[in-house]
Motif scaffolding. Structure first.
Motif, short mmCIF file in Angstrom:
data_model
loop_
_atom_site.label_atom_id
_atom_site.label_comp_id
_atom_site.label_asym_id
_atom_site.label_seq_id
_atom_site.Cartn_x
_atom_site.Cartn_y
_atom_site.Cartn_z
N ILE A 186 31.48 86.26 49.69
CA ILE A 186 31.13 84.99 50.34
C ILE A 186 32.17 83.95 49.95
CG2 ILE A 186 29.42 83.13 50.46
CD1 ILE A 186 27.28 85.28 49.79
N VAL A 187 32.78 83.33 50.95
CA VAL A 187 33.79 82.30 50.70
C VAL A 187 33.28 81.00 51.33
CG1 VAL A 187 36.20 81.64 50.93
CG2 VAL A 187 35.59 84.07 50.80
N GLU A 188 32.86 80.08 50.49
CA GLU A 188 32.25 78.83 50.95
C GLU A 188 32.40 77.78 49.85
OE1 GLU A 188 30.72 75.82 52.44
OE2 GLU A 188 30.45 77.53 53.80
N ASP A 189 32.96 76.61 50.21
CA ASP A 189 33.21 75.61 49.17
C ASP A 189 31.95 74.83 48.78
OD1 ASP A 189 33.41 74.45 51.81
OD2 ASP A 189 34.15 72.61 50.86
N GLU A 190 30.95 74.76 49.65
CA GLU A 190 29.69 74.09 49.32
C GLU A 190 28.80 75.05 48.55
OE1 GLU A 190 28.81 71.01 49.80
OE2 GLU A 190 30.49 70.32 51.03
N ILE A 191 28.50 74.70 47.31
CA ILE A 191 27.76 75.61 46.43
C ILE A 191 26.39 75.96 46.99
CG2 ILE A 191 26.72 75.87 44.14
CD1 ILE A 191 29.01 74.22 43.02
N LEU A 192 25.65 74.98 47.49
CA LEU A 192 24.31 75.24 48.02
C LEU A 192 24.35 76.13 49.25
CD1 LEU A 192 22.54 71.77 47.60
CD2 LEU A 192 22.31 73.82 46.18
N ILE A 193 25.35 75.91 50.11
CA ILE A 193 25.49 76.76 51.30
C ILE A 193 25.87 78.17 50.90
CG2 ILE A 193 26.78 77.12 53.43
CD1 ILE A 193 27.01 74.11 53.70
N ALA A 194 26.75 78.29 49.92
CA ALA A 194 27.13 79.63 49.44
C ALA A 194 25.92 80.39 48.91
CB ALA A 194 28.19 79.50 48.34
N GLU A 195 25.04 79.69 48.20
CA GLU A 195 23.84 80.34 47.68
C GLU A 195 22.89 80.72 48.80
OE1 GLU A 195 23.04 81.47 44.58
OE2 GLU A 195 25.18 81.09 44.37
N ALA A 196 22.84 79.89 49.85
CA ALA A 196 22.01 80.23 51.01
C ALA A 196 22.53 81.49 51.68
CB ALA A 196 22.00 79.06 52.00
N HIS A 197 23.86 81.61 51.78
CA HIS A 197 24.45 82.81 52.36
C HIS A 197 24.15 84.03 51.49
CE1 HIS A 197 27.68 80.35 54.72
NE2 HIS A 197 26.46 80.12 55.13
N ARG A 198 24.19 83.86 50.18
CA ARG A 198 23.87 84.96 49.27
C ARG A 198 22.43 85.43 49.50
NH1 ARG A 198 25.15 86.83 44.00
NH2 ARG A 198 26.66 85.17 43.61
N THR A 199 21.52 84.48 49.65
CA THR A 199 20.12 84.82 49.88
C THR A 199 19.96 85.59 51.19
OG1 THR A 199 19.37 82.86 48.68
CG2 THR A 199 17.79 83.88 50.18
N TYR A 200 20.68 85.16 52.22
CA TYR A 200 20.61 85.85 53.50
C TYR A 200 21.13 87.29 53.38
CZ TYR A 200 19.40 81.86 56.53
OH TYR A 200 18.76 80.85 57.19
N VAL A 201 22.27 87.46 52.71
CA VAL A 201 22.83 88.80 52.54
C VAL A 201 21.85 89.70 51.79
CG1 VAL A 201 24.67 90.16 51.45
CG2 VAL A 201 25.23 88.03 52.64
N ASP A 202 21.22 89.17 50.76
CA ASP A 202 20.27 89.96 49.97
C ASP A 202 19.08 90.43 50.80
OD1 ASP A 202 21.81 89.71 47.71
OD2 ASP A 202 20.68 88.02 46.88
N ARG A 203 18.81 89.75 51.90
CA ARG A 203 17.66 90.12 52.74
C ARG A 203 18.00 91.20 53.77
NH1 ARG A 203 15.25 84.66 55.16
NH2 ARG A 203 13.89 86.18 56.20
N VAL A 204 19.27 91.55 53.89
CA VAL A 204 19.68 92.54 54.89
C VAL A 204 19.98 93.86 54.18
CG1 VAL A 204 21.31 93.11 56.74
CG2 VAL A 204 20.66 90.72 56.33
N ALA A 205 19.23 94.89 54.52
CA ALA A 205 19.42 96.20 53.89
C ALA A 205 20.81 96.74 54.16
CB ALA A 205 18.37 97.17 54.42
N GLY A 206 21.39 97.37 53.14
CA GLY A 206 22.70 97.99 53.30
C GLY A 206 23.86 97.10 52.90
N PHE A 207 23.58 95.85 52.52
CA PHE A 207 24.63 94.92 52.12
C PHE A 207 24.36 94.43 50.69
CE2 PHE A 207 24.72 94.81 56.68
CZ PHE A 207 26.04 94.57 57.03
N GLU A 208 25.43 94.16 49.96
CA GLU A 208 25.31 93.57 48.64
C GLU A 208 26.42 92.56 48.42
OE1 GLU A 208 25.72 96.46 45.58
OE2 GLU A 208 27.75 97.04 46.12
#
Length: 234
Positions: A6-28
């Motif tokens: 994840i490449v994102e300069d806004e820390i809160l948005i980066a964490e939101a993207h991390r949460t989204y990725v964690d919800r999709v099976a097959g991705f880490e």
């Protein structure tokens, strides 16, 4: 698992993207970078360690380097990761530039989890369509891989009576069978009637994607099996 940076300069948005990725099976999530230079360093280090990044969720508006320039720089990494651009930029010039820099998909901010998951689902289908290590990749393989990256609306322009998803599923069923399959077997595997399976198999054969092989049994009509052409040595 598909490893994501994840490449994102806004820390809160980066964490939101991390949460989204964690919800999709097959991705880490393999890492998070807040600048372009950190992203390039993270990708290079992962490749050197033998755990390369497969996919980068790239913010375009980074504080140090344009995300598109970072995407272009990734071509020097082996293996090079794929890039999904995440941006609020909606002008066509930016979209064209993203494509020119090797971006495979483009996701507009703000977006819902459903839209995010749709992009990742299409990316998975893209990877399946161009499986690493195949002995041969035909024009049809490439067209099919690029086709799954398009939206359902874009894919609706297929020939009349041909559903791209069904065609892909039937092609994949034949490709995954070393000895080929008959229409009835394909129908059971994919969940369509034998006649429907036969119609799609005939199209694949006409397009030189699969090869027809006629088997003569002791009684009854000859049976036709369809074999993936790469497997048949063609």
């Amino acid at each position: 698992m598909i490893r994501v940076l994840i490449v994102e300069d806004e820390i809160l948005i980066a964490e939101a993207h991390r949460t989204y990725v964690d919800r999709v099976a097959g991705f880490e999530v393999a890492g998070v970078a807040h600048t372009g230079r950190d992203a390039m360093r993270a990708a290079a280090n992962a490749a050197a360690a033998g755990t390369p990044i497969d996919l980068v969720l790239m913010d375009i508006g980074l504080p140090d380097i344009s995300g598109l320039d970072v995407a272009a720089a990734f071509t020097g990494t082996r293996p090079s990761p794929d890039v999904i651009a995440i941006t609020s930029a909606r002008d066509l010039a930016m979209v064209r530039s993203a494509v020119a820099h090797g971006v495979v998909l483009y996701l507009l901010k703000p977006f819902t989890f459903s839209a995010f998951r749709d992009k990742l689902d299409r990316y998975v289908e893209y990877r399946k369509a161009l499986t690493a290590g195949e002995t041969a990749v035909s024009q049809r393989d490439i067209d099919r891989a690029m086709g799954v990256l398009r939206s359902p609306e874009e894919r609706s322009a297929s020939p009349k009576g041909v559903a791209p998803q069904t065609l892909d599923e039937i092609a994949r069923a034949v490709r995954d069978s070393a000895d080929g399959l008959g229409a009835a077997e394909v129908g059971l595997a994919v969940g369509v009637s034998r006649v429907t399976a036969w119609r799609y198999l005939e199209k694949l054969a006409d397009d030189s994607i699969v090869e027809r092989q006629t088997e003569y049994g002791r009684a009854g009509r000859p049976q036709v099996r369809y074999i993936w052409k790469a497997a048949s040595g063609s």
